[in-house]
Design a protein around this motif. Structure first.
Motif, PDB file in Angstrom:
ATOM      1  N   PRO A 149       1.090  -1.206   0.046  1.00 24.49           N
ATOM      2  CA  PRO A 149       0.136   0.244  -0.203  1.00 24.49           C
ATOM      3  C   PRO A 149       0.641   1.010   0.166  1.00 24.49           C
ATOM      4  N   TYR A 150       1.928   0.738  -0.236  1.00 23.65           N
ATOM      5  CA  TYR A 150       2.811   2.545   0.601  1.00 23.65           C
ATOM      6  C   TYR A 150       3.982   2.459  -1.626  1.00 23.65           C
ATOM      7  N   THR A 151       3.121   1.872  -2.023  1.00 25.06           N
ATOM      8  CA  THR A 151       4.146   1.457  -3.440  1.00 25.06           C
ATOM      9  C   THR A 151       4.283   3.241  -3.798  1.00 25.06           C
ATOM     10  N   HIS A 152       3.181   4.138  -3.569  1.00 25.14           N
ATOM     11  CA  HIS A 152       3.118   5.144  -4.568  1.00 25.14           C
ATOM     12  C   HIS A 152       2.823   6.219  -3.344  1.00 25.14           C
ATOM     13  N   SER A 160       7.817  11.049   4.402  1.00 22.74           N
ATOM     14  CA  SER A 160       7.153  11.480   4.462  1.00 22.74           C
ATOM     15  C   SER A 160       6.069  11.750   4.983  1.00 22.74           C
ATOM     16  N   ASP A 161       5.042  11.137   4.109  1.00 22.77           N
ATOM     17  CA  ASP A 161       3.618  10.161   4.468  1.00 22.77           C
ATOM     18  C   ASP A 161       3.927   8.948   5.126  1.00 22.77           C
ATOM     19  N   ILE A 162       4.027   8.358   4.817  1.00 19.54           N
ATOM     20  CA  ILE A 162       4.779   7.243   6.083  1.00 19.54           C
ATOM     21  C   ILE A 162       4.792   7.578   7.230  1.00 19.54           C
ATOM     22  N   ALA A 163       5.647   8.340   7.582  1.00 16.98           N
ATOM     23  CA  ALA A 163       5.776   9.091   9.295  1.00 16.98           C
ATOM     24  C   ALA A 163       4.257   9.768   9.509  1.00 16.98           C
ATOM     25  N   ARG A 164       3.972  10.029   8.271  1.00 22.76           N
ATOM     26  CA  ARG A 164       2.122  11.183   9.466  1.00 22.76           C
ATOM     27  C   ARG A 164       1.367   9.920   9.105  1.00 22.76           C
ATOM     28  N   ARG A 165       1.748   8.425   8.468  1.00 24.12           N
ATOM     29  CA  ARG A 165       0.702   7.745   9.659  1.00 24.12           C
ATOM     30  C   ARG A 165       1.139   6.877  10.805  1.00 24.12           C
ATOM     31  N   GLY A 166       2.354   7.036  10.764  1.00 27.70           N
ATOM     32  CA  GLY A 166       2.803   6.887  11.750  1.00 27.70           C
ATOM     33  C   GLY A 166       2.230   6.818  12.927  1.00 27.70           C
TER      34      GLY A 166
END
Length: 217
Positions: A157-160, A164-170
């Motif tokens: 789900p993180y391919t695109h 930084s977007d992942i860190a916001r989800r975290g």
């Protein structure tokens, strides 16, 4: 329904994915392929899996260090410093690493009656790592579906999205990034200068997360 396996390294991306999909994950799999930082990362993968009540196993892939060429397998001093956009970062590619890991994860998933394999590749990897790109994931997904009775699928789900977007989800998931490892040099502390350290700093800054990392610099 616990129908998934996750390839979990112990880094920011896979630990975030672990928490985001914890209700679906039955098994966490880490691979020790002789990289400089494996000994730093894998204990964090085990820590978080244990905390979430998810079984965790480590698969040794020692042959990769012996036969594959990559600065990631050649000691911390071989790791270049700078941003991932820099040409010298290509030396950190471990040839077909994700292909090998996904193949093994696929076999483990089918052996355990699971339907999906989760992997946390993301958009920031695309410039350097061919086996993180969407075209690779799609092709590997097709091969796994065709090569298994249960038509095992990849969920990436993180391919695109960016780190930084992942860190916001975290941040929303309250992931403690102090309990993750990024540095490719694998020293006592994060070096603060290699591509993964630079990317880590940028992602935490962009997500407005106070950086808990101990850096050498």
């Amino acid at each position: 329904m616990k129908d998934s396996l996750i390839v979990v390294s112990g880094g920011m991306d896979s630990i975030t994915l672990l928490y985001e999909y914890a209700d679906r994950i039955a098994l966490g799999v880490s691979f020790d392929y002789g990289a400089n930082h494996n000994a730093r990362e894998i204990p964090f993968a085990h820590l978080h899996c244990e905390r979430l009540g998810i079984r965790h196993i480590v698969i040794p892939l020692a042959f990769m260090k012996e036969y594959f060429k990559s600065s990631l397998l050649s000691g911390g001093e071989a790791i270049p410093e700078g941003h991932y956009a820099d040409e010298n970062m290509k030396s950190t590619v471990v040839p077909f690493r994700n292909g090998i890991m996904l193949s093994i994860a696929c076999g483990i998933a089918e052996s355990n009656g699971l339907k999906r394999v989760l992997i946390a590749n993301h958009g920031g990897d695309h410039a350097i790592y061919p086996d993180c790109r969407s075209s690779f994931i799609e092709a590997m997904n097709q091969a796994m579906r065709e090569g298994t009775y249960e038509h095992i699928e990849i969920l990436a789900p993180y391919t695109h999205i960016t780190k930084s977007d992942i860190a916001r989800r975290g941040k929303r998931l309250q992931v403690n990034y102090a309990e993750t490892w990024s540095c490719y040099k694998g020293g006592e502390k994060h070096c603060g200068k290699c591509g993964t350290c630079v990317e880590r700093k940028e992602a935490l800054h962009d997500a407005q997360i106070d950086d808990p990392t101990e850096y050498e610099d």
